[in-house]
Design a protein around this motif. Structure first.
Motif, PDB file in Angstrom:
ATOM      1  N   CYS A 174      59.407   0.574  58.366  1.00 13.31           N
ATOM      2  CA  CYS A 174      59.467   0.675  56.944  1.00 13.31           C
ATOM      3  C   CYS A 174      60.783   0.316  56.508  1.00 13.31           C
ATOM      4  O   CYS A 174      60.927   0.217  55.105  1.00 13.31           O
ATOM      5  N   ARG A 175      61.816   0.003  57.117  1.00 12.77           N
ATOM      6  CA  ARG A 175      63.045  -0.382  56.699  1.00 12.77           C
ATOM      7  C   ARG A 175      63.846   0.864  56.028  1.00 12.77           C
ATOM      8  O   ARG A 175      64.692   0.427  55.321  1.00 12.77           O
ATOM      9  N   ALA A 176      63.431   2.093  56.312  1.00 15.08           N
ATOM     10  CA  ALA A 176      64.005   3.292  55.781  1.00 15.08           C
ATOM     11  C   ALA A 176      65.547   3.202  56.630  1.00 15.08           C
ATOM     12  O   ALA A 176      65.639   2.820  57.582  1.00 15.08           O
ATOM     13  N   GLY A 177      66.494   3.895  55.912  1.00 18.55           N
ATOM     14  CA  GLY A 177      67.919   3.903  56.468  1.00 18.55           C
ATOM     15  C   GLY A 177      67.880   4.727  57.543  1.00 18.55           C
ATOM     16  O   GLY A 177      66.926   5.786  57.765  1.00 18.55           O
ATOM     17  N   PHE A 178      68.454   4.522  58.868  1.00 15.93           N
ATOM     18  CA  PHE A 178      68.599   5.148  60.099  1.00 15.93           C
ATOM     19  C   PHE A 178      69.323   6.541  59.948  1.00 15.93           C
ATOM     20  O   PHE A 178      70.580   6.354  59.305  1.00 15.93           O
ATOM     21  N   ARG A 179      68.897   7.483  59.987  1.00 14.12           N
ATOM     22  CA  ARG A 179      69.547   8.807  59.792  1.00 14.12           C
ATOM     23  C   ARG A 179      69.740   9.632  61.086  1.00 14.12           C
ATOM     24  O   ARG A 179      69.978  10.726  61.067  1.00 14.12           O
ATOM     25  N   GLY A 180      69.556   8.869  62.164  1.00 12.48           N
ATOM     26  CA  GLY A 180      70.020   9.373  63.363  1.00 12.48           C
ATOM     27  C   GLY A 180      68.827  10.518  64.005  1.00 12.48           C
ATOM     28  O   GLY A 180      69.293  11.343  64.657  1.00 12.48           O
ATOM     29  N   THR A 181      67.535  10.260  63.656  1.00 11.49           N
ATOM     30  CA  THR A 181      66.594  11.183  64.015  1.00 11.49           C
ATOM     31  C   THR A 181      65.678  10.316  64.960  1.00 11.49           C
ATOM     32  O   THR A 181      65.598   9.112  64.799  1.00 11.49           O
ATOM     33  N   ALA A 182      64.881  11.135  65.830  1.00 13.47           N
ATOM     34  CA  ALA A 182      64.309  10.595  66.646  1.00 13.47           C
ATOM     35  C   ALA A 182      62.718   9.896  66.206  1.00 13.47           C
ATOM     36  O   ALA A 182      62.201   8.887  66.637  1.00 13.47           O
ATOM     37  N   VAL A 183      62.507  10.318  64.775  1.00 15.19           N
ATOM     38  CA  VAL A 183      61.194  10.026  64.297  1.00 15.19           C
ATOM     39  C   VAL A 183      61.630   9.571  62.745  1.00 15.19           C
ATOM     40  O   VAL A 183      62.513  10.559  62.094  1.00 15.19           O
ATOM     41  N   CYS A 184      61.159   8.431  62.314  1.00 15.24           N
ATOM     42  CA  CYS A 184      61.392   8.021  61.006  1.00 15.24           C
ATOM     43  C   CYS A 184      60.845   9.034  60.110  1.00 15.24           C
ATOM     44  O   CYS A 184      59.790   9.468  60.059  1.00 15.24           O
ATOM     45  N   PRO A 185      61.942   9.537  59.272  1.00 15.48           N
ATOM     46  CA  PRO A 185      61.349  10.440  57.966  1.00 15.48           C
ATOM     47  C   PRO A 185      60.711  10.152  56.940  1.00 15.48           C
ATOM     48  O   PRO A 185      59.672  10.793  56.369  1.00 15.48           O
ATOM     49  N   ARG A 186      60.470   8.750  57.056  1.00 16.12           N
ATOM     50  CA  ARG A 186      59.519   8.238  55.836  1.00 16.12           C
ATOM     51  C   ARG A 186      58.269   7.789  56.498  1.00 16.12           C
ATOM     52  O   ARG A 186      57.004   8.234  55.710  1.00 16.12           O
ATOM     53  N   CYS A 187      58.119   7.042  57.536  1.00 20.61           N
ATOM     54  CA  CYS A 187      56.752   6.713  58.070  1.00 20.61           C
ATOM     55  C   CYS A 187      56.130   7.183  59.353  1.00 20.61           C
ATOM     56  O   CYS A 187      55.359   7.121  59.894  1.00 20.61           O
ATOM     57  N   GLY A 188      57.120   7.894  59.936  1.00 14.36           N
ATOM     58  CA  GLY A 188      56.917   8.572  61.239  1.00 14.36           C
ATOM     59  C   GLY A 188      57.079   7.744  62.532  1.00 14.36           C
ATOM     60  O   GLY A 188      56.584   8.053  63.609  1.00 14.36           O
ATOM     61  N   ALA A 189      57.725   6.613  62.335  1.00 12.63           N
ATOM     62  CA  ALA A 189      57.713   5.576  63.505  1.00 12.63           C
ATOM     63  C   ALA A 189      58.558   6.439  64.466  1.00 12.63           C
ATOM     64  O   ALA A 189      59.614   7.162  64.159  1.00 12.63           O
ATOM     65  N   ASP A 190      58.351   5.898  66.085  1.00 13.75           N
ATOM     66  CA  ASP A 190      59.252   6.603  66.914  1.00 13.75           C
ATOM     67  C   ASP A 190      60.676   5.861  66.970  1.00 13.75           C
ATOM     68  O   ASP A 190      60.490   4.308  67.220  1.00 13.75           O
ATOM     69  N   LEU A 191      61.591   6.291  66.770  1.00 15.80           N
ATOM     70  CA  LEU A 191      62.964   5.663  66.743  1.00 15.80           C
ATOM     71  C   LEU A 191      63.715   5.974  68.042  1.00 15.80           C
ATOM     72  O   LEU A 191      64.998   5.816  67.757  1.00 15.80           O
ATOM     73  N   THR A 192      63.027   6.289  69.056  1.00 17.11           N
ATOM     74  CA  THR A 192      63.971   6.651  70.406  1.00 17.11           C
ATOM     75  C   THR A 192      64.734   5.772  70.646  1.00 17.11           C
ATOM     76  O   THR A 192      66.033   5.785  71.091  1.00 17.11           O
ATOM     77  N   ASP A 193      64.016   4.190  70.926  1.00 21.69           N
ATOM     78  CA  ASP A 193      64.855   3.437  71.429  1.00 21.69           C
ATOM     79  C   ASP A 193      65.986   2.918  70.528  1.00 21.69           C
ATOM     80  O   ASP A 193      67.163   2.738  70.897  1.00 21.69           O
TER      81      ASP A 193
END
Ligand SMILES: [Zn+2]
Length: 82
Positions: free
Chosen positions: A7-26
């Motif tokens: 969703c292009r939300a800013g990366f906030r250092g969390t493992a899960v996107c706060p906006r869309c819930g995507a897995d940001l572990t990688d």
């Protein structure tokens, strides 16, 4: 690389996107590896190992592009041409 790939939300250092819930572990592990490379680059600079510092700084930028990383890379490029 600077935000959520979904969703292009800013990366906030969390493992899960706060906006869309995507897995940001990688994304996170990439950011952590980039951070470690920058730390090693700073250590190489302190040890006046200019070539290693430039290699580490550019490696960090390939993993995760940040303003601080760009500044660090610029410094390592400068010391390499003196
Ligand atoms: Zn997202």
């Amino acid at each position: 690389m600077s935000g959520c790939p979904v969703c292009r939300a800013g990366f906030r250092g969390t493992a899960v996107c706060p906006r869309c819930g995507a897995d940001l572990t990688d994304l996170m592990s990439m950011a952590v590896r980039a951070w470690r490379s920058r730390e090693s680059a700073r250590e190489a600079l302190a040890a006046e190992d200019w070539v290693a510092a430039r290699e580490l700084a550019s490696q960090a930028q390939r993993l995760h592009d940040t303003p601080a990383g760009r500044a660090l890379l610029a410094v390592t490029l400068c010391v390499n041409c003196v």
